[in-house]
Design a protein around this motif. Structure first.
Motif, PDB file in Angstrom:
ATOM      1  N   ARG A 345       1.035   4.554 -18.441  1.00  0.00           N
ATOM      2  CA  ARG A 345       1.805   4.481 -19.687  1.00  0.00           C
ATOM      3  C   ARG A 345       2.829   3.336 -19.656  1.00  0.00           C
ATOM      4  O   ARG A 345       2.839   2.508 -20.585  1.00  0.00           O
ATOM      5  N   PRO A 346       3.710   3.251 -18.643  1.00  0.00           N
ATOM      6  CA  PRO A 346       4.636   2.105 -18.641  1.00  0.00           C
ATOM      7  C   PRO A 346       3.908   0.766 -18.533  1.00  0.00           C
ATOM      8  O   PRO A 346       4.364  -0.236 -19.108  1.00  0.00           O
ATOM      9  N   LEU A 464       4.480   8.473  -6.740  1.00  0.00           N
ATOM     10  CA  LEU A 464       4.562   7.857  -8.062  1.00  0.00           C
ATOM     11  C   LEU A 464       4.800   8.904  -9.150  1.00  0.00           C
ATOM     12  O   LEU A 464       5.559   8.666 -10.091  1.00  0.00           O
ATOM     13  N   ALA A 465       4.151  10.055  -8.997  1.00  0.00           N
ATOM     14  CA  ALA A 465       4.388  11.145  -9.952  1.00  0.00           C
ATOM     15  C   ALA A 465       5.842  11.587  -9.904  1.00  0.00           C
ATOM     16  O   ALA A 465       6.464  11.880 -10.946  1.00  0.00           O
ATOM     17  N   ILE A 488      10.262  -2.642 -15.972  1.00  0.00           N
ATOM     18  CA  ILE A 488      11.004  -2.319 -14.744  1.00  0.00           C
ATOM     19  C   ILE A 488      10.383  -1.107 -14.060  1.00  0.00           C
ATOM     20  O   ILE A 488      10.166  -1.091 -12.839  1.00  0.00           O
ATOM     21  N   GLN A 489      10.088  -0.091 -14.858  1.00  0.00           N
ATOM     22  CA  GLN A 489       9.507   1.140 -14.319  1.00  0.00           C
ATOM     23  C   GLN A 489       8.152   0.863 -13.667  1.00  0.00           C
ATOM     24  O   GLN A 489       7.885   1.310 -12.534  1.00  0.00           O
ATOM     25  N   CYS A 493       7.460   0.927  -9.569  1.00  0.00           N
ATOM     26  CA  CYS A 493       6.450   1.858  -9.030  1.00  0.00           C
ATOM     27  C   CYS A 493       5.372   1.121  -8.245  1.00  0.00           C
ATOM     28  O   CYS A 493       4.896   1.618  -7.216  1.00  0.00           O
ATOM     29  N   VAL A 494       4.976  -0.057  -8.710  1.00  0.00           N
ATOM     30  CA  VAL A 494       3.990  -0.856  -7.980  1.00  0.00           C
ATOM     31  C   VAL A 494       4.515  -1.208  -6.594  1.00  0.00           C
ATOM     32  O   VAL A 494       3.816  -1.076  -5.585  1.00  0.00           O
ATOM     33  N   GLY A 495       5.788  -1.644  -6.538  1.00  0.00           N
ATOM     34  CA  GLY A 495       6.384  -2.019  -5.262  1.00  0.00           C
ATOM     35  C   GLY A 495       6.493  -0.845  -4.301  1.00  0.00           C
ATOM     36  O   GLY A 495       6.063  -0.930  -3.141  1.00  0.00           O
TER      37      GLY A 495
END
Length: 533
Positions: A345-346, A464-465, A488-489, A493-495
């Motif tokens: 979603r983000p 991540l959840a 940003i979100q 989260c990827v990082g």
């Protein structure tokens, strides 16, 4: 002498790998700004026609150049330079005939094809993209010529310049046309013109490199050339086989272009809503392409080593590198699939301005793993001399996709199409894997790495959840009004997810010390060759 040939082989493989990576990233990336410019309906219009161009692009980049270069290299190895030049001449005129036929079928059949797709307004876009088939013979034969003589620079330069020009024209011309207030179908035709212009520039670049030899080789008399039928037969069947093996995602897109929009309309969706739904669904394409490119770029760099090992009959080396390539694909592909699905979603809002279709995109994210495995296994099989069966498996997968679309879309809409894509790619990956196991007579991956990867992936998903839940609890949930917050979100989260996953993969010893050493050694070889070049 052997050392020089080895260095030349690796230098050429590296050059083409880098060029291929750059062009694939550009091909995936430009769709994001294009969707932002033209909107979901404009994106639907473009994606309905893109598979035709994609088919022509693969022919001119992978299918025919590989076979032409192989036939030329074989003749040169035997000291038969005249025969090598004859292959170029025959290939050029044969492919020119195919290009004219392809162009004519699309141009004069544009109305019929558009009607079959359920949208007669697509006719002018098909007419424009038809001319790409006239460029295909020049691009294919010139690239095959240079690759056959061991010179990869012209091919790499032409690919990168062609794609750069194409992407630039598509984006800037689309911006210009949208500001002028023209209709979205004209904007789509302008984007297709960008593809033609990019291909034309690619031809000019190759002709520049060929300026001294073009007339003497390409325009020589065909009367004195022997084995014309054998050359044409080899070029056509093997070229098509290699091409089809590289058309996994294009065939899936083609199945959707033919059926998805018309099925949505037939089952009660208003025309404009159906176009928008298809456009939202097509947001998955750049995500799948980027994910697949990143996943396969590491494993496919081992393919030249596997091909070279086959030539010298080193079966142990072949098995080791195949298992390493599959393991790399599985490790990165699973992380890319589940990681993207967890933060879809983000990511959707960050790239495409709103969260429409996030559930559908989350389902399609899973297909990154299967498409990566399908492409990696097909490439390995090609390197081992298996070209026909991987191509047949792609056709079977496309038929499964089309059939499931007709079964699922009437009941589940675009979600049904997404599930159909996942199942079709899974079928191709399984068929390729079973064949590869039969060829090498070894399992492709051991149980221990599978357990380690599964633990790492599930841990990443849980973390991540948790991050997504924390954002929501603090009122920082991604939404259309705060696109920067979504970015940003997603990037945070990827990082975090990526670092955790890498840590667990190393901690759980998914890769042995020997495999990590082999990868590092491989990178050092590439680095030293780059410096020597």
């Amino acid at each position: 002498m052997e050392t020089k040939k080895y260095h030349a082989f690796w230098r050429g493989a590296i050059i083409l790998t880098i060029a291929s990576f750059v062009t694939k990233v550009l091909s995936a990336f430009y769709r994001i700004p294009y969707q932002n410019i033209a909107g979901d309906i404009g994106f639907y219009i473009y994606q309905q026609i893109y598979p035709f161009y994609g088919f022509c692009l693969i022919l001119a980049t992978y299918g025919f150049p590989i076979i032409i270069s192989k036939m030329i290299a074989e003749r040169l190895e035997r000291g038969e330079r005249k025969e090598a030049e004859a292959i170029i001449c025959i290939s050029f005129w044969f492919l020119l005939a195919i290009g004219i036929i392809g162009c004519s079928v699309l141009f004069f059949g544009a109305h019929t094809i558009a009607s079959l797709m359920g949208d007669a307004n697509l006719e002018k876009l098909i007419c424009v993209i038809a001319f790409s088939f006239l460029l295909m013979p020049f691009l294919s034969v010139a690239r095959g010529y240079f690759q056959g003589f061991g010179n990869m620079i012209p091919t790499a330069v032409s690919q990168v310049i062609e794609q750069t020009i194409r992407v630039s024209i598509i984006v800037f011309l689309s911006l210009f046309l949208i500001k002028k207030g023209v209709d979205l179908y004209t904007v789509g035709a302008g984007a297709m013109f960008g593809s033609i212009a990019g291909g034309f520039i690619g031809v000019i670049v190759l002709l520049f490199y060929l300026r001294k030899d073009f007339c003497s080789i390409f325009l020589q008399s065909l009367k004195g050339i022997s084995n014309k039928k054998t050359i044409i037969r080899t070029l056509f069947w093997q070229g098509i086989a290699i091409c089809v093996s590289n058309l996994v995602l294009i065939f899936i897109q083609m199945a959707d272009s033919i059926s998805l929009y018309s099925l949505l309309v037939q089952n009660g969706e208003p025309v404009e809503i159906a176009k928008m739904l298809k456009g939202v669904y097509d947001r998955s394409i750049p995500l799948m392409q980027l994910g697949t490119v990143v996943t396969t770029s590491f494993s496919l760099s081992l393919i030249p080593m596997i091909t070279a090992a086959k030539e010298r009959g080193d079966q142990v080396f072949i098995r080791e590198k195949i298992q390493l390539a599959i393991k790399i694909t599985f490790v990165i592909g699973l992380a890319a699939s589940l990681g993207l699905a967890s933060i879809i979603r983000p990511t959707n809002i960050m790239l495409f301005a709103n969260g429409n279709g996030s559930v559908v995109l989350g389902i399609l994210a899973v297909s990154i793993l299967f498409s990566s495995l399908a492409i990696t296994t097909a490439s390995i099989l090609q390197g081992l001399g298996q070209t026909v069966k991987p191509a047949l498996f792609v056709v079977i997968g496309a038929c499964v996709k089309l059939l499931l679309n007709y079964m699922f879309v009437p009941y589940f809409g675009v979600i049904g199409a997404a599930v159909a894509t996942v199942i079709a790619l899974l079928c191709i990956a399984i068929l390729n894997s079973v064949l590869l196991i039969q060829v090498v007579n070894e399992p492709l991956i051991q149980k221990k790495p599978i357990v380690g990867v599964t633990i790492g992936a599930l841990s990443m998903v849980l973390v991540l959840a948790g991050f997504m839940y924390m954002f929501e609890r603090f009122g920082l949930q991604a939404n259309e009004a705060h696109r920067g917050l979504a970015a940003i979100q997603a990037l945070l989260c990827v990082g975090v997810g990526g670092l955790l996953y890498v840590f667990l993969i190393l901690k759980l010893q998914v890769f042995t010390a020997q495999e990590l050493g082999a990868v590092m050694k491989h990178e050092k070889v590439q680095t030293s060759l780059k410096k020597s070049g």
